[in-house]
Design a protein around this motif. Structure first.
Motif, PDB file in Angstrom:
ATOM      1  N   VAL A 153       0.957  -1.148   0.022  1.00 45.46           N
ATOM      2  CA  VAL A 153       0.100   0.067   0.003  1.00 45.46           C
ATOM      3  C   VAL A 153       0.815   1.263   0.078  1.00 45.46           C
ATOM      4  O   VAL A 153       0.752   2.277  -0.899  1.00 45.46           O
ATOM      5  N   PHE A 154       1.742   1.353   0.935  1.00 39.97           N
ATOM      6  CA  PHE A 154       2.354   2.486   0.958  1.00 39.97           C
ATOM      7  C   PHE A 154       3.535   2.688   0.187  1.00 39.97           C
ATOM      8  O   PHE A 154       3.996   3.908  -0.049  1.00 39.97           O
ATOM      9  N   ASN A 156       3.212   1.885  -3.079  1.00 38.81           N
ATOM     10  CA  ASN A 156       2.331   2.209  -4.312  1.00 38.81           C
ATOM     11  C   ASN A 156       2.107   3.730  -4.184  1.00 38.81           C
ATOM     12  O   ASN A 156       2.053   4.662  -5.007  1.00 38.81           O
ATOM     13  N   ILE A 157       1.345   4.145  -2.874  1.00 37.32           N
ATOM     14  CA  ILE A 157       1.281   5.641  -2.741  1.00 37.32           C
ATOM     15  C   ILE A 157       2.767   6.382  -2.866  1.00 37.32           C
ATOM     16  O   ILE A 157       2.448   7.589  -3.700  1.00 37.32           O
ATOM     17  N   ARG A 158       3.630   6.057  -2.668  1.00 37.81           N
ATOM     18  CA  ARG A 158       4.965   6.755  -2.456  1.00 37.81           C
ATOM     19  C   ARG A 158       5.337   6.875  -3.831  1.00 37.81           C
ATOM     20  O   ARG A 158       5.896   7.910  -4.346  1.00 37.81           O
ATOM     21  N   ASN A 160       3.505   6.367  -6.892  1.00 36.07           N
ATOM     22  CA  ASN A 160       2.418   6.749  -7.717  1.00 36.07           C
ATOM     23  C   ASN A 160       1.761   8.060  -7.529  1.00 36.07           C
ATOM     24  O   ASN A 160       1.033   8.505  -8.213  1.00 36.07           O
ATOM     25  N   ASN A 161       2.033   8.464  -6.295  1.00 42.38           N
ATOM     26  CA  ASN A 161       1.481   9.849  -5.982  1.00 42.38           C
ATOM     27  C   ASN A 161       2.404  10.990  -5.529  1.00 42.38           C
ATOM     28  O   ASN A 161       3.099  10.833  -4.672  1.00 42.38           O
ATOM     29  N   PHE A 164       3.000  12.704  -1.993  1.00 38.41           N
ATOM     30  CA  PHE A 164       3.540  12.178  -1.062  1.00 38.41           C
ATOM     31  C   PHE A 164       4.973  11.629  -1.259  1.00 38.41           C
ATOM     32  O   PHE A 164       5.669  10.824  -0.437  1.00 38.41           O
ATOM     33  N   TYR A 186       3.520  12.755   4.188  1.00 40.12           N
ATOM     34  CA  TYR A 186       3.557  11.364   4.055  1.00 40.12           C
ATOM     35  C   TYR A 186       3.507  10.690   5.292  1.00 40.12           C
ATOM     36  O   TYR A 186       2.786   9.979   5.622  1.00 40.12           O
ATOM     37  N   LEU A 189       0.070  10.922   6.279  1.00 41.10           N
ATOM     38  CA  LEU A 189      -0.871   9.773   5.972  1.00 41.10           C
ATOM     39  C   LEU A 189      -0.565   8.430   6.531  1.00 41.10           C
ATOM     40  O   LEU A 189      -1.750   7.780   6.624  1.00 41.10           O
ATOM     41  N   TYR A 193      -3.711   6.573   8.242  1.00 41.23           N
ATOM     42  CA  TYR A 193      -4.154   5.175   7.454  1.00 41.23           C
ATOM     43  C   TYR A 193      -4.110   4.056   8.432  1.00 41.23           C
ATOM     44  O   TYR A 193      -5.033   3.287   8.543  1.00 41.23           O
TER      45      TYR A 193
END
Length: 243
Positions: A153-154, A156-158, A160-161, A164, A186, A189, A193
């Motif tokens: 999860v983290f 992918n967030i880091r 692709n976004n 963050f 970040y 977040l 989460y």
């Protein structure tokens, strides 16, 4: 800027800039890049860190600007290449000069970009656990939320976004939330989460508001069966996606 002026974007995107004049017309960006590379920490980008000065017709004027990413690099190059401000390159005596700021009221340069090793960069990208209490991770693991899931999860967030990632790690003047410290968005977040996941955890004895809201008062529900069924469903999904 005092004296000859490089383009605005080129100047403010570098920590320091050298002005060279009396260059041979055949001198290229690659030539100048190789010349100053020994005095730079990182591998240089010939096209992004050298600006050749041309006339309105696009003809070289024998002048160029060489940008440096870190403070001190330009001084080191100047000290070694042209201690007397001049150096013979090919058949020409090239004059070196450091471009200096001219102080204006209310104006200022961008702060220097921080130096980070590859190890530090990778730690920043993947080490989300530094923002979480180990006891919370243990609680989530017992509730069926494994660390592998959170890693995915983290990560992918880091990656692709940008909010963050690079935007959150930018220097103060380029950050989306300048009131927060570097990496603060970040970290917030990750913590929120994890707190959200903890709030959703339940047990047959205390299933929580999420489960209670699925049934009306007086319904006869086998909560243990529901939890067992959900655990089996998750286990099947893990086996399917990790073959």
């Amino acid at each position: 800027v005092d004296g000859a002026i490089p383009s605005k974007d080129f100047y403010i995107s570098h920590a320091d800039v050298l002005h060279l004049r009396n260059l041979d017309p055949t001198t290229t960006k690659e030539d100048l890049t190789k010349l100053v590379q020994p005095y730079c920490v990182d591998h240089r980008d010939a096209w992004g860190s050298v600006e050749m000065v041309t006339c309105r017709d696009g003809i070289k004027t024998g002048q160029a600007y060489v940008g440096f990413d870190y403070l001190g690099e330009a001084d080191e190059a100047l000290k070694n290449l042209a201690p007397t401000s001049k150096r013979i390159i090919g058949s020409s005596t090239v004059v070196f000069r450091k471009v200096k700021d001219k102080k204006l009221h209310g104006a200022g340069r961008l702060e220097a970009r921080p130096k980070r090793s590859e190890k530090e960069l990778m730690d920043s990208l993947t080490n989300w656990e530094q923002y979480v209490d180990p006891k919370d991770l243990e609680m989530l693991e017992q509730g069926g939320v494994s660390k592998d899931v959170l890693d995915e999860v983290f990560t992918n967030i880091r990656y692709n976004n940008r909010t963050f990632g690079p935007v959150d790690l930018a220097i103060h003047s380029e950050r989306l939330y300048p009131e927060k410290e570097v990496g603060g968005h970040y970290r917030s977040l990750v913590q929120k989460y994890v707190d959200g996941l903890k709030a959703c955890l339940g047990t047959p004895e205390n299933p929580g508001a999420l489960y209670d809201g699925m049934f009306t008062d007086g319904d006869q529900v086998d909560k243990q069966f529901l939890f067992d069924h959900e655990a089996n469903r998750i286990e099947k999904l893990r086996k399917t996606f990790h073959k």
